[in-house]
Design an enzyme around this catalytic site. Structure first.
Site, mmCIF file in Angstrom:
data_model
loop_
_atom_site.group_PDB
_atom_site.id
_atom_site.type_symbol
_atom_site.label_atom_id
_atom_site.label_comp_id
_atom_site.label_asym_id
_atom_site.label_seq_id
_atom_site.Cartn_x
_atom_site.Cartn_y
_atom_site.Cartn_z
ATOM 1 N N LYS A 207 0.840 -1.205 0.000
ATOM 2 C CA LYS A 207 0.000 0.000 0.000
ATOM 3 C C LYS A 207 0.875 1.256 0.000
ATOM 4 O O LYS A 207 0.681 2.154 -0.801
ATOM 5 C CB LYS A 207 -0.869 -0.052 1.257
ATOM 6 C CG LYS A 207 -1.971 0.927 1.340
ATOM 7 C CD LYS A 207 -2.875 0.509 2.507
ATOM 8 C CE LYS A 207 -3.781 1.627 2.945
ATOM 9 N NZ LYS A 207 -4.626 1.226 4.074
ATOM 10 N N GLU A 213 10.547 -4.633 4.663
ATOM 11 C CA GLU A 213 10.650 -6.026 4.208
ATOM 12 C C GLU A 213 10.360 -6.121 2.712
ATOM 13 O O GLU A 213 11.090 -6.773 1.957
ATOM 14 C CB GLU A 213 9.633 -6.916 4.957
ATOM 15 C CG GLU A 213 9.904 -7.110 6.423
ATOM 16 C CD GLU A 213 9.276 -6.031 7.311
ATOM 17 O OE1 GLU A 213 8.940 -4.933 6.783
ATOM 18 O OE2 GLU A 213 9.135 -6.281 8.514
ATOM 19 N N GLY A 269 -5.104 -2.819 5.426
ATOM 20 C CA GLY A 269 -4.276 -3.910 4.907
ATOM 21 C C GLY A 269 -4.899 -5.281 5.120
ATOM 22 O O GLY A 269 -5.006 -6.093 4.188
ATOM 23 N N ARG A 270 -5.330 -5.544 6.345
ATOM 24 C CA ARG A 270 -5.840 -6.895 6.651
ATOM 25 C C ARG A 270 -7.234 -7.139 6.088
ATOM 26 O O ARG A 270 -7.784 -8.214 6.245
ATOM 27 C CB ARG A 270 -5.789 -7.140 8.160
ATOM 28 C CG ARG A 270 -6.467 -6.093 9.001
ATOM 29 C CD ARG A 270 -6.052 -6.214 10.463
ATOM 30 N NE ARG A 270 -6.569 -5.143 11.298
ATOM 31 C CZ ARG A 270 -5.999 -3.947 11.447
ATOM 32 N NH1 ARG A 270 -4.886 -3.669 10.814
ATOM 33 N NH2 ARG A 270 -6.525 -3.051 12.245
ATOM 34 N N GLU A 355 -4.736 -8.019 15.216
ATOM 35 C CA GLU A 355 -4.291 -6.663 14.880
ATOM 36 C C GLU A 355 -5.466 -5.681 15.010
ATOM 37 O O GLU A 355 -5.280 -4.505 15.307
ATOM 38 C CB GLU A 355 -3.710 -6.615 13.455
ATOM 39 C CG GLU A 355 -2.833 -5.394 13.216
ATOM 40 C CD GLU A 355 -1.967 -5.506 11.971
ATOM 41 O OE1 GLU A 355 -0.753 -5.299 12.057
ATOM 42 O OE2 GLU A 355 -2.516 -5.799 10.886
ATOM 43 N N HIS A 386 -3.810 -34.765 16.780
ATOM 44 C CA HIS A 386 -2.656 -35.550 17.232
ATOM 45 C C HIS A 386 -1.594 -34.668 17.882
ATOM 46 O O HIS A 386 -0.463 -35.102 18.075
ATOM 47 C CB HIS A 386 -2.066 -36.329 16.057
ATOM 48 C CG HIS A 386 -3.008 -37.375 15.551
ATOM 49 N ND1 HIS A 386 -2.890 -38.705 15.877
ATOM 50 C CD2 HIS A 386 -4.117 -37.268 14.782
ATOM 51 C CE1 HIS A 386 -3.875 -39.385 15.311
ATOM 52 N NE2 HIS A 386 -4.632 -38.528 14.636
ATOM 53 N N LYS A 506 9.175 -1.150 14.756
ATOM 54 C CA LYS A 506 9.690 -0.734 13.436
ATOM 55 C C LYS A 506 10.661 0.429 13.600
ATOM 56 O O LYS A 506 11.723 0.461 12.973
ATOM 57 C CB LYS A 506 8.528 -0.223 12.563
ATOM 58 C CG LYS A 506 7.714 -1.257 11.860
ATOM 59 C CD LYS A 506 6.832 -0.527 10.827
ATOM 60 C CE LYS A 506 5.543 -1.267 10.596
ATOM 61 N NZ LYS A 506 4.575 -0.526 9.787
HETATM 62 C C1 G6Q Z 1 -2.676 -4.417 8.052
HETATM 63 C C2 G6Q Z 1 -1.493 -3.657 8.376
HETATM 64 C C3 G6Q Z 1 -0.191 -4.264 7.883
HETATM 65 C C4 G6Q Z 1 0.177 -3.909 6.446
HETATM 66 C C5 G6Q Z 1 1.639 -4.280 6.223
HETATM 67 C C6 G6Q Z 1 2.105 -4.017 4.824
HETATM 68 O O1 G6Q Z 1 -3.798 -4.094 8.330
HETATM 69 O O2 G6Q Z 1 -1.668 -2.351 7.982
HETATM 70 O O3 G6Q Z 1 -0.148 -5.649 8.031
HETATM 71 O O4 G6Q Z 1 -0.650 -4.561 5.555
HETATM 72 O O5 G6Q Z 1 2.446 -3.575 7.140
HETATM 73 O O6 G6Q Z 1 2.000 -2.657 4.511
HETATM 74 P P1 G6Q Z 1 2.188 -2.162 3.050
HETATM 75 O O7 G6Q Z 1 1.107 -2.742 2.203
HETATM 76 O O8 G6Q Z 1 2.113 -0.664 3.105
HETATM 77 O O9 G6Q Z 1 3.538 -2.631 2.571
#
Ligand code: G6Q
Length: 540
Positions: A207, A213, A269-270, A355, A386, A506
């Site tokens: 986003k 990462e 994001g989620r 989250e 198991h 972070k």
């Molecule tokens: C989800 C969070 C988080 C996000 C990641 C990736 O709700 O906001 O998990 O999706 O940190 O972020 P970017 O899409 O900005 O790389």
């Protein structure tokens, strides 16, 4: 208003007190109609919640709590584009991503109908997905794309990764799908080990397009591709596309913004799987199946918005969870899919739930005096049986669990499905009704072993069943949990759509990065200093 401030909350607490000796055996014996009364259906799913340690009065009182908290208005506020994500001043409109038929849906801040853009991006995604699937889109040297690698993390990884596994039986099998998320280079190196760069398409899903990462992995991927093409930068445009809201950053990376698929700040994001973040999934299953998935989401959305609380699947699951979490002291919630295709579903739900509702201040910023989100965990059945089911059956912890299963299998081989589902049904029966000491004795068990072989029962479970794992039933399932999380957050009075708790680590990591590679003096605590020194020494 939070749940503890409602008048009905004291009734819920009183119910728990008078139901201290609640017995599922007795409840089922007293009411032959219990299972029927406690079963509801929506969007292809059946929820049987009769094996929960609640009676009709407790459920009614919990619903009264929801009413007093203004749940119906809160649901409407989300669906109508109000800025309910107040700490980020954003609307929360993931429901718009799957609104295939209705609209308009207006973001209250801009006054703009968001659906035209949603539909425009969806159709661009479809055009692109079709090109990759048909072989029209090739690598820079003209080779067909055989590998699609999504690079992203968190919400830009867990959804498409989980869904691509879940819907694998609908996917185009001559393309391999992989997901690289961890900043650990092992993830990238092991993923691309057997791949030919000329046949590999990377989808950089971020986003913000600044996530450490993802940018590390994307840069490494670009080097890996360019190495094959002797550094010819023109190759990037054929091997990289982006899913992002940040056009400038995408262009800086060298990706043609014509191959960028956007989404909006009102998609968390989620909650972003049904947005362009689902591009890898769409290439896997094709646009038609993707639309069927959106249709499943939409059906559950419509149910959630309009069904009375007593017949509302997400609301019912949320209220049960609240009863265990806030009244009976459960710390965790297990999700146990009896379908190998849903192997990553618990991991996906961990982010969705933890989250969203892992918060300890209410909407006014005051420390909560009530419990909020549970620890969510699980593994596909029957593997869990198991491993950790011992604790579910005989441990000291209360672990409410969702059992998720399908009546028909995509792989009807031999007796597998009968064996799988026999276990599925047996487990909730065993957890609910247990085995008394007398029943154990009646089997001739030596007295010294009776206590060990006794199952006290009353271990609560939900059973969720659909005919078959299809894109539609899958979409409805994800939406069900999204809305369950929404309802719980509403009653706990927390902001479910921000995630400030991931920031501090972070920021500290950014400070430590240069400290690991140069000899600058350290000013952390003695533990952190010593650990950094050790790393420096090992890498000197
Ligand atoms: C989800 C969070 C988080 C996000 C990641 C990736 O709700 O906001 O998990 O999706 O940190 O972020 P970017 O899409 O900005 O790389």
């Amino acid at each position: 208003m939070n749940l503890t401030e409602t008048k009905a909350w004291s009734a819920v607490l009183a119910d728990a007190e008078s139901n201290r000796n609640f017995s599922l055996r007795a409840a089922f014996a007293a009411d032959p109609d219990r299972a029927r009364r406690m079963t509801i259906e929506a969007a292809g799913w059946t929820l049987d919640y009769s094996k929960n340690i609640v009676d009709a009065k407790t459920m009614a009182d919990l619903r009264a709590v929801a009413e007093e908290c203004g749940l119906k208005d809160k649901i409407e506020a989300m669906f109508s584009g109000e800025h309910i994500n107040e700490t980020e001043d954003r609307a929360v409109l993931h429901v718009a991503l799957r609104d295939l038929s209705g609209g308009p849906i207006t973001d209250k801040a801009t006054g703009k109908d968001v659906l035209p853009e949603v539909r425009e991006v969806l159709s661009r995604m479809e055009g692109f997905a079709n090109k990759v699937r048909s072989g029209l889109w090739t690598g820079f040297s003209g080779k067909r794309i055989r590998n699609v690698v999504n690079i992203g993390i968190g919400g830009s990884d867990l959804g498409p990764c989980m869904a691509t596994i879940a819907l694998a039986s609908f996917s185009q099998r001559d393309i391999r799908f992989a997901f690289v998320s961890n900043v650990d280079a092992t993830h990238f190196a092991e993923t691309v080990r057997d791949m030919d760069p000329e046949e590999t398409l990377f989808i950089v899903a971020s986003k913000t397009f600044t996530t450490l990462e993802t940018m590390d992995n994307a840069n490494t991927a670009r080097e890996w591709v360019l190495k094959r093409y002797n550094g010819n930068g023109a190759a990037v445009a054929k091997h990289f596309v982006a899913v992002s809201t940040a056009a400038d950053e995408v262009a800086k990376f060298g990706i043609d913004t014509a191959n960028m698929f956007g989404f909006w700040n009102w998609v968390g994001g989620r909650y972003s799987l049904p947005s362009a973040i689902g591009l890898s999934l769409m290439i896997a299953i094709g646009p038609d199946r993707f639309r069927e998935m959106l249709g499943g989401y939409e059906a559950m959305d419509a149910h959630f918005r309009s069904a009375p609380l007593a017949e509302n699947l997400p609301v019912t699951m949320a209220l049960l969870g609240i009863y265990y979490n806030n009244v009976l002291g459960a710390q965790s919630h297990a999700v146990l899919p009896y379908d190998q295709y849903l192997a990553r579903f618990p991991a996906y739900l961990q982010q969705l739930d933890m989250e969203s509702n892992g918060k300890s201040v209410d909407k006014k910023g005051r420390r909560v005096s009530w419990q909020t989100g549970p620890i969510v965990w699980g593994e596909p059945g029957t593997n869990g049986q198991h491993a950790f089911y011992q604790l579910l059956h005989q441990g000291t912890k209360l672990v409410p669990a969702d059992f998720i299963g399908f009546l028909r299998s995509h792989n009807p081989i031999g007796s597998h499905h009968v064996h799988l589902m026999a276990n599925f049904f047996a487990q909730t029966e065993a957890l609910a009704f247990g085995k008394t000491a007398d029943e154990v004795r009646a089997e001739g068990t030596p007295e010294a072993l009776v206590a060990h072989k006794t199952f006290e029962g009353n271990r609560p479970t939900n059973t969720l069943v659909a005919d078959e794992l299809t894109p539609a039933s899958f979409g409805a399932l994800v939406a069900l949990y999204e809305h369950k999380v929404f309802v719980q957050g509403a009653l706990w009075d927390v902001f479910s759509f921000d995630q400030w708790g991931v920031q501090l680590g972070k920021v500290l990591a950014k400070k430590i990065i240069p400290e690991l590679t140069d000899g600058r003096p350290l000013s952390h605590d003695s533990s952190t200093n010593a650990l950094i020194e050790r790393f420096r020494a090992a890498n000197a």
